[in-house]
Design a protein around this motif. Structure first.
Motif, PDB file in Angstrom:
ATOM      1  N   LEU A  82      39.008  46.491  40.404  1.00 17.63           N
ATOM      2  CA  LEU A  82      39.702  45.973  41.585  1.00 17.63           C
ATOM      3  C   LEU A  82      40.593  47.016  42.254  1.00 17.63           C
ATOM      4  O   LEU A  82      41.100  46.794  43.355  1.00 17.63           O
ATOM      5  N   ASP A 142      43.565  47.762  41.370  1.00 16.17           N
ATOM      6  CA  ASP A 142      44.796  46.996  41.573  1.00 16.17           C
ATOM      7  C   ASP A 142      45.728  47.187  40.387  1.00 16.17           C
ATOM      8  O   ASP A 142      45.279  47.294  39.227  1.00 16.17           O
ATOM      9  N   MET A 184      44.359  41.506  45.172  1.00 13.45           N
ATOM     10  CA  MET A 184      43.044  41.185  44.629  1.00 13.45           C
ATOM     11  C   MET A 184      43.091  40.297  43.395  1.00 13.45           C
ATOM     12  O   MET A 184      42.047  39.824  42.934  1.00 13.45           O
TER      13      MET A 184
END
Length: 497
Positions: free
Chosen positions: A363, A365, A397
């Motif tokens: 992701l 993230d 996300m």
């Protein structure tokens, strides 16, 4: 919002009345004060959760001069009848191992009130996502045996547990009955593990668990009595494993320190065709128990490994995508860290701090947060709980609303799933509630106990985004046209034996 405060209080009271009419909770929770508890070790977290306090005391850690291995009942205390025992040997009769078998049932129902939502959802919630809706959250049943001495320092126990209710939508283990029901109310096996105490290597030995287990990170667990509130904090909902299948070992290095190691298939998945990729994951951490004259408990635990699905991405006719990443999922790592400290100020007051971090290569993230908890028992039947949290989702996300009954299971199994999420957001959350055990009800109950937990909660975006009280669409799943806060009320009721 302030002008409607009286109306909001009336709504909370109505919600509690509605929630109080539903049965609820887990095992012996109704007999104890619900407060945040430091997860001292994997054995504590995943020991027969339905075991009553008497069993927990019997399974205590020995002092330096004692020979009884940790987490194993002594011969004198082994298999004493407790609440939930299926068998009650007569006085003077030597019980056999199977007479320590226990069965527990618990039920939890609740309601959330959010008059300002336009989506029908409480954003950034799994189990309490349905706004202005009374739900039967959990009916849990378990058959278990506490880890009990079988001679020569060895101990053996087990837990088998399953759940039915609205919470099961977000607690599946892929390959273990997942997707068999498709409505608001589903079922899920939650624990199926064999537990053993091994008198090996260390003076206090090693505790080993093999099978399906609850995750051991975070401050709040799936069972109702494993958390101080009906609603969850962001970290426990989104960035710690819910369920794992594998092996977990807790090595008792000293009287106050444990070393935790584990290998598993990942969050809510199993091995083989039901796995999300072909790489193992695992735990590594330490726990410190009863420091500072027994007042302080801490743990620092990490969970590491690829977590993405290695199937190819699929698109539905409506345009929703699946979570498949292809072969790169086998090497894209996820790093999860969790630290928690709980200080028991006195018999009435407890303070806890929990910090959680997640980095996901797939992701791209980073997600992290800090939650603090305060608990004060005014009476044996009334406890005040407060929680404050600051939580950051760097790319937006991770924090998402799985908007259909089966979205979360579809996400795990690489099927297209409807959802909506937010812009990169720093979330703030404050929750205040009470745990009330009405004596006028509990004194009349022939079996088990009853708890009611009303709460008031404020969620807020601290960086100007507007993710709350509005739904996304397949064309625009990123919500920024809602509100920057969500003020809502909840109440659950629990009954358990």
């Amino acid at each position: 919002m302030r002008k409607n405060f009286v109306q909001e209080v009336h709504f909370l009271l109505a919600a509690c009345v509605s929630g109080g009419s539903l049965l609820a909770s887990y095992a012996h929770a109704a007999e104890t004060t619900v407060a945040p508890v430091s997860l001292n070790s994997a054995q504590v977290v995943n020991a027969p959760i339905s075991a009553p306090p008497e069993a927990e005391k019997a399974a205590g850690t020995p002092s330096d001069g004692e020979e009884v291995p940790a987490a194993v009942n002594s011969e004198d205390d082994a298999m004493k009848p407790t609440v939930g025992n299926l068998f009650h040997p007569k006085a003077g009769q030597a019980p056999n191992y199977w007479q320590g078998l226990e069965a527990h049932v618990s039920v939890e129902g609740g309601v959330t009130g959010n008059p300002w939502t336009r989506s029908g959802r409480n954003f950034a919630q799994y189990y309490t996502d349905r706004a202005n809706t009374a739900t039967l959250n959990q009916i849990m049943g378990s058959i278990s045996h506490p880890v009990t001495s079988v001679g020569k320092g060895y101990g053996l126990g087990f837990v088998f547990e399953a759940m039915y209710g609205s919470d099961a939508r977000f607690d599946p283990t892929i390959g273990m009955g997942s997707g068999s029901l498709h409505g608001l109310y589903q079922w899920a096996p939650t624990q199926a593990h064999i537990d053993a105490h091994l008198p090996w290597i260390f003076k206090r030995g090693i505790d080993v668990q093999v099978g399906q287990m609850y995750g051991i990170m975070g401050a709040e667990g799936t069972p109702a009595q494993a958390r101080p509130f009906y609603t969850f904090n962001y970290a426990s909902d989104y960035i710690v494993p819910f369920e794992t299948v594998g092996i977990l070992a807790t090595m008792h290095l000293t009287q106050h320190m444990d070393w935790i190691l584990g290998v598993d298939a990942g969050n809510s998945t199993t091995f083989g065709a039901s796995g999300n990729n072909n790489k193992p994951k695992g735990y590594f951490g330490f726990a410190w128990n009863k420091l500072l004259d027994g007042k302080l408990d801490m743990h620092a635990i990490g969970h590491f490994g690829p977590q993405g699905n290695n199937g190819r991405q699929v698109q539905s006719a409506e345009g929703w995508l699946s979570s498949g990443l292809g072969k790169p999922a086998n090497s894209l790592m996820q790093y999860n860290g969790d630290f928690m400290a709980t200080y028991h100020v006195n018999d009435k007051m407890t303070v806890s701090v929990n910090g959680t971090y997640l980095h996901d290569d797939a992701l791209r993230d980073d997600v992290y947060g800090v939650s603090t908890y305060f608990s004060y028992a005014f009476h044996p039947w009334l406890t005040l709980n407060a929680r404050g949290e600051i939580f950051r989702d760097n790319s937006g996300m991770v924090i998402a609303e799985y908007s259909s009954f089966n979205s979360f299971t579809q996400y795990l199994t690489n099927k297209p799933y409807p959802y909506y999420s937010a812009m990169p957001t720093t979330y703030g959350e404050l929750t205040v509630g009470v745990t009330y055990k009405p004596e006028f009800i509990n004194k009349k109950l022939a079996l088990g106990g009853f708890i009611i937990r009303p709460e008031v909660r404020l969620d807020k975006s601290l960086n100007g985004t507007h993710p709350f009280n509005q739904a996304g669409t397949v064309a625009n799943p990123i919500v920024n046209n809602g509100t920057n806060n969500m003020f809502w009320f909840s109440c659950d009721a629990t009954w358990a034996f």
